[in-house]
Design a protein around this motif. Structure first.
Motif, PDB file in Angstrom:
ATOM      1  N   LYS A   1       8.868  -5.446  -7.315  1.00 56.72           N
ATOM      2  CA  LYS A   1       9.255  -4.877  -6.196  1.00 56.72           C
ATOM      3  C   LYS A   1       7.896  -3.126  -6.246  1.00 56.72           C
ATOM      4  O   LYS A   1       8.002  -2.937  -5.341  1.00 56.72           O
ATOM      5  CB  LYS A   1      10.288  -4.598  -5.612  1.00 56.72           C
ATOM      6  N   GLU A   2       8.654  -2.924  -7.290  1.00 53.99           N
ATOM      7  CA  GLU A   2       7.664  -0.808  -7.506  1.00 53.99           C
ATOM      8  C   GLU A   2       6.227  -2.125  -6.976  1.00 53.99           C
ATOM      9  O   GLU A   2       4.893  -0.984  -6.508  1.00 53.99           O
ATOM     10  CB  GLU A   2       8.003  -0.726  -8.799  1.00 53.99           C
ATOM     11  N   ALA A   3       5.705  -2.956  -7.541  1.00 49.66           N
ATOM     12  CA  ALA A   3       4.900  -2.881  -8.053  1.00 49.66           C
ATOM     13  C   ALA A   3       4.023  -4.064  -7.066  1.00 49.66           C
ATOM     14  O   ALA A   3       3.142  -3.315  -6.559  1.00 49.66           O
ATOM     15  CB  ALA A   3       3.886  -4.295  -8.832  1.00 49.66           C
ATOM     16  N   SER A   4       4.854  -4.238  -6.088  1.00 53.59           N
ATOM     17  CA  SER A   4       3.960  -5.212  -4.693  1.00 53.59           C
ATOM     18  C   SER A   4       3.731  -3.918  -3.785  1.00 53.59           C
ATOM     19  O   SER A   4       3.293  -3.954  -3.149  1.00 53.59           O
ATOM     20  CB  SER A   4       5.250  -5.812  -3.993  1.00 53.59           C
ATOM     21  N   GLU A   5       5.180  -3.196  -3.695  1.00 52.81           N
ATOM     22  CA  GLU A   5       4.884  -2.055  -2.789  1.00 52.81           C
ATOM     23  C   GLU A   5       3.509  -0.613  -3.196  1.00 52.81           C
ATOM     24  O   GLU A   5       2.798  -0.338  -2.498  1.00 52.81           O
ATOM     25  CB  GLU A   5       6.447  -0.929  -2.794  1.00 52.81           C
ATOM     26  N   ALA A   6       3.205  -0.889  -4.552  1.00 52.42           N
ATOM     27  CA  ALA A   6       1.869  -0.560  -4.899  1.00 52.42           C
ATOM     28  C   ALA A   6       0.890  -0.410  -4.256  1.00 52.42           C
ATOM     29  O   ALA A   6      -0.034   0.020  -3.826  1.00 52.42           O
ATOM     30  CB  ALA A   6       2.174  -0.079  -5.836  1.00 52.42           C
ATOM     31  N   TYR A   7       1.046  -2.127  -3.967  1.00 56.66           N
ATOM     32  CA  TYR A   7      -0.436  -3.003  -4.275  1.00 56.66           C
ATOM     33  C   TYR A   7      -0.579  -2.705  -2.469  1.00 56.66           C
ATOM     34  O   TYR A   7      -1.751  -3.174  -2.577  1.00 56.66           O
ATOM     35  CB  TYR A   7      -0.973  -4.033  -4.552  1.00 56.66           C
ATOM     36  N   GLU A   8      -0.038  -3.023  -1.703  1.00 55.00           N
ATOM     37  CA  GLU A   8       0.456  -3.358  -0.897  1.00 55.00           C
ATOM     38  C   GLU A   8       0.030  -1.998  -0.319  1.00 55.00           C
ATOM     39  O   GLU A   8      -1.009  -2.056   0.955  1.00 55.00           O
ATOM     40  CB  GLU A   8       2.016  -3.595   0.496  1.00 55.00           C
ATOM     41  N   VAL A   9      -0.097  -0.428  -1.070  1.00 58.09           N
ATOM     42  CA  VAL A   9      -0.635   0.238   0.099  1.00 58.09           C
ATOM     43  C   VAL A   9      -2.090   0.344  -1.117  1.00 58.09           C
ATOM     44  O   VAL A   9      -3.200   0.655   0.282  1.00 58.09           O
ATOM     45  CB  VAL A   9       0.335   1.755  -0.951  1.00 58.09           C
ATOM     46  N   LEU A  10      -2.176   0.792  -1.809  1.00 55.40           N
ATOM     47  CA  LEU A  10      -3.391   0.920  -2.463  1.00 55.40           C
ATOM     48  C   LEU A  10      -4.816  -0.558  -2.233  1.00 55.40           C
ATOM     49  O   LEU A  10      -5.662  -0.349  -2.267  1.00 55.40           O
ATOM     50  CB  LEU A  10      -3.777   0.496  -4.411  1.00 55.40           C
ATOM     51  N   SER A  11      -3.944  -1.435  -2.015  1.00 49.43           N
ATOM     52  CA  SER A  11      -4.831  -2.779  -1.202  1.00 49.43           C
ATOM     53  C   SER A  11      -6.053  -2.235  -0.282  1.00 49.43           C
ATOM     54  O   SER A  11      -6.681  -2.724   0.403  1.00 49.43           O
ATOM     55  CB  SER A  11      -4.836  -4.041  -0.988  1.00 49.43           C
ATOM     56  N   ASP A  12      -4.923  -1.520   1.154  1.00 52.51           N
ATOM     57  CA  ASP A  12      -5.471  -0.931   2.189  1.00 52.51           C
ATOM     58  C   ASP A  12      -6.037   0.193   2.458  1.00 52.51           C
ATOM     59  O   ASP A  12      -5.949   1.368   2.009  1.00 52.51           O
ATOM     60  CB  ASP A  12      -4.462  -0.571   3.231  1.00 52.51           C
ATOM     61  N   SER A  13      -7.524   0.427   2.530  1.00 52.71           N
ATOM     62  CA  SER A  13      -8.703   1.532   1.904  1.00 52.71           C
ATOM     63  C   SER A  13      -8.165   2.708   3.236  1.00 52.71           C
ATOM     64  O   SER A  13      -8.148   4.049   2.878  1.00 52.71           O
ATOM     65  CB  SER A  13      -9.694   0.811   2.952  1.00 52.71           C
ATOM     66  N   GLN A  14      -7.353   2.374   4.185  1.00 54.49           N
ATOM     67  CA  GLN A  14      -6.837   3.762   4.834  1.00 54.49           C
ATOM     68  C   GLN A  14      -5.635   3.735   4.233  1.00 54.49           C
ATOM     69  O   GLN A  14      -5.773   5.177   4.117  1.00 54.49           O
ATOM     70  CB  GLN A  14      -6.057   2.856   6.411  1.00 54.49           C
ATOM     71  N   LYS A  15      -4.532   3.238   3.408  1.00 54.28           N
ATOM     72  CA  LYS A  15      -3.111   3.743   3.753  1.00 54.28           C
ATOM     73  C   LYS A  15      -3.786   4.514   2.279  1.00 54.28           C
ATOM     74  O   LYS A  15      -3.059   5.213   1.179  1.00 54.28           O
ATOM     75  CB  LYS A  15      -2.550   2.247   3.346  1.00 54.28           C
ATOM     76  N   ARG A  16      -4.582   3.800   1.168  1.00 52.78           N
ATOM     77  CA  ARG A  16      -4.993   4.223   0.425  1.00 52.78           C
ATOM     78  C   ARG A  16      -5.649   5.905  -0.024  1.00 52.78           C
ATOM     79  O   ARG A  16      -5.112   6.074  -0.395  1.00 52.78           O
ATOM     80  CB  ARG A  16      -5.853   3.405  -0.536  1.00 52.78           C
ATOM     81  N   ALA A  17      -6.354   6.134   0.930  1.00 56.57           N
ATOM     82  CA  ALA A  17      -7.386   7.350   1.496  1.00 56.57           C
ATOM     83  C   ALA A  17      -6.190   8.564   1.680  1.00 56.57           C
ATOM     84  O   ALA A  17      -6.185   9.284   1.169  1.00 56.57           O
ATOM     85  CB  ALA A  17      -7.676   7.426   2.257  1.00 56.57           C
ATOM     86  N   ALA A  18      -4.971   8.257   2.354  1.00 56.98           N
ATOM     87  CA  ALA A  18      -4.224   8.737   2.609  1.00 56.98           C
ATOM     88  C   ALA A  18      -2.850   9.002   1.878  1.00 56.98           C
ATOM     89  O   ALA A  18      -2.265   9.792   1.381  1.00 56.98           O
ATOM     90  CB  ALA A  18      -2.403   8.425   3.886  1.00 56.98           C
ATOM     91  N   TYR A  19      -2.705   7.992   1.036  1.00 52.45           N
ATOM     92  CA  TYR A  19      -1.903   8.215  -0.281  1.00 52.45           C
ATOM     93  C   TYR A  19      -1.925   9.404  -1.425  1.00 52.45           C
ATOM     94  O   TYR A  19      -1.977  10.041  -2.085  1.00 52.45           O
ATOM     95  CB  TYR A  19      -1.668   7.093  -1.486  1.00 52.45           C
ATOM     96  N   ASP A  20      -4.245   8.936  -1.418  1.00 53.45           N
ATOM     97  CA  ASP A  20      -4.606   9.769  -2.657  1.00 53.45           C
ATOM     98  C   ASP A  20      -4.854  11.267  -2.536  1.00 53.45           C
ATOM     99  O   ASP A  20      -4.650  11.980  -2.923  1.00 53.45           O
ATOM    100  CB  ASP A  20      -6.453   9.492  -2.719  1.00 53.45           C
ATOM    101  N   GLN A  21      -4.696  11.785  -0.938  1.00 54.93           N
ATOM    102  CA  GLN A  21      -4.458  12.536   0.079  1.00 54.93           C
ATOM    103  C   GLN A  21      -2.775  13.509  -0.124  1.00 54.93           C
ATOM    104  O   GLN A  21      -3.055  14.532  -0.575  1.00 54.93           O
ATOM    105  CB  GLN A  21      -4.791  13.083   1.396  1.00 54.93           C
ATOM    106  N   TYR A  22      -1.867  12.640   0.182  1.00 62.23           N
ATOM    107  CA  TYR A  22      -0.835  13.079   0.130  1.00 62.23           C
ATOM    108  C   TYR A  22       0.687  12.196  -0.453  1.00 62.23           C
ATOM    109  O   TYR A  22       1.207  13.096  -0.603  1.00 62.23           O
ATOM    110  CB  TYR A  22      -0.112  13.215   1.996  1.00 62.23           C
TER     111      TYR A  22
END
Length: 374
Positions: A48-69
């Motif tokens: 579940k942890e890996a699925s959640e991580a991939y869901e965010v990082l595979s989305d360019s907008q979510k990944r940019a937000a995650y990289d910042q905050y």
């Protein structure tokens, strides 16, 4: 349970490509999928942890937000595989048996849990990183609701036991020949329900808030270093302790210096006259200007070392050096008189006596073409 860094979960670096990100997710998901590890809670949580991580990082907008905050920049609770369920093999690999295994999470009973760790990327100049500084940052996060003290229930009321799962947080579903244990869809694994929610947090127990924090940056930090602020992450669910905030340092490019560990590098332009006759040049350092003696007949690209003019590492030790690379600059916008003087100078040159490298190069070229058979 505190959320780990998404890149760490998938075992990749922050600059990973989409293709390699997908490969990493498939590798982790195949290893820990619940259908391959029945009744193994540890593997289930990692999946579940890996699925959640991939869901965010595979989305360019979510990944940019995650990289910042970090975790505060995304909301993994809104749908997707990271929202409490898990996908089947068909979700990951296109397996024809996906309809048999189906979806649905197998979460344990909820309760107070530690809040997620957050990450904030702090941009610094080279001077700030080398000398250290104090900065104020604004970080969006989740804090415990002061009205309900984190319970999610209206003041004067208490959460009640979930009638669907009887407070266990899990229900068992029959799918053909298979009996699948899933997170309770009514209470989402908490085992309790809020019938009269708090008006401020709407039953969540936490509210969004932007905190202003002071960060003391020690001297000598470099890109990739992290500063940990204990307890400044997200507030824990159901009154659990807060996570930590990790401030990740990113040093901006400098217009003069490049840093490599303890050492600094710079290029110093030098005229033909100074290179041929030698002289004294004024070069910059982070502590001010210093004099650099250049011997006669200096060639372009030569490195000069100024000891102790580099960076003292953040973890202790002596300062490195400043390495100055001299670069011969060809004069431009010459007057007629200057060109005439250069022609006289050129005529006075005596082959390999004044230009040994050039003479050697031409000799090598003649030998090369002489050995070729056309």
């Amino acid at each position: 349970m505190s959320k780990r860094d998404y890149y760490e979960v998938l075992g990749v670096s922050q600059d990973v490509s989409e293709k390699d990100l997908k490969k990493a997710y498939r590798r982790v998901a195949m290893k820990h999928h619940p259908d391959r590890n029945p009744d193994d809670k540890a593997s289930e949580e990692k999946f579940k942890e890996a699925s959640e991580a991939y869901e965010v990082l595979s989305d360019s907008q979510k990944r940019a937000a995650y990289d910042q905050y970090g975790h505060a920049g995304v909301d993994p609770g809104q749908g997707g595989m990271g929202a409490g369920g898990f996908g089947s093999f068909s979700d990951i690999f296109g397996d024809v048996f996906g309809d048999i295994f189906g979806g649905g999470g197998r979460g344990g009973r909820g309760g107070p849990s530690r809040g997620a760790d957050l990450r904030y990327t702090l941009d610094l100049s080279l001077e700030e990183a080398v000398r250290g500084t104090s900065v104020k940052i604004r970080v969006p996060t989740l804090v415990s609701c002061g009205t309900c003290k984190g319970s999610g229930a209206k003041p004067g009321t208490q959460p009640t036991q979930c009638t669907t799962c009887g407070g266990v947080g899990q229900v068992r579903m029959q799918q053909g020949f298979f009996s699948v244990q899933q997170t309770c869809p009514n209470c989402r694994g908490k085992g309790s329900m809020v019938s009269d929610p708090c008006r401020d947090c709407h039953g969540q127990g936490r509210i969004e808030e932007t905190k202003t924090l002071s960060v003391k940056v020690p001297p000598g930090v470099d890109t990739g270093d992290r500063i940990r602020l204990s307890g400044e992450g997200e507030a824990g669910a159901d009154g659990g302790p807060a996570g930590d905030l990790y401030v990740q340092v990113s040093v901006r490019d400098h217009e003069i210096f490049q840093r490599d560990g303890r050492n600094l590098y710079c290029e110093v332009p030098i005229s033909i006259v100074d290179a041929a006759l030698g002289g004294e040049l004024e070069v910059p350092t982070l502590d001010g200007r210093v004099k650099l003696k250049v011997p006669s007949e200096t060639q372009t690209g030569k490195l000069f070392r100024l000891r102790g003019k580099g960076v003292a590492p953040v973890r202790g030790g002596s300062a490195g050096d400043l390495l100055c690379r001299v670069v011969l600059e060809t004069p431009v916008n010459l007057t007629g008189k200057q060109k005439e003087l250069l022609r006289e100078f050129q005529a006075s040159m005596k082959g390999d006596k004044n230009s040994p490298r050039q003479s050697s190069w031409f000799e090598g070229m003649k030998n090369f073409f002489g050995d070729m058979k056309i």
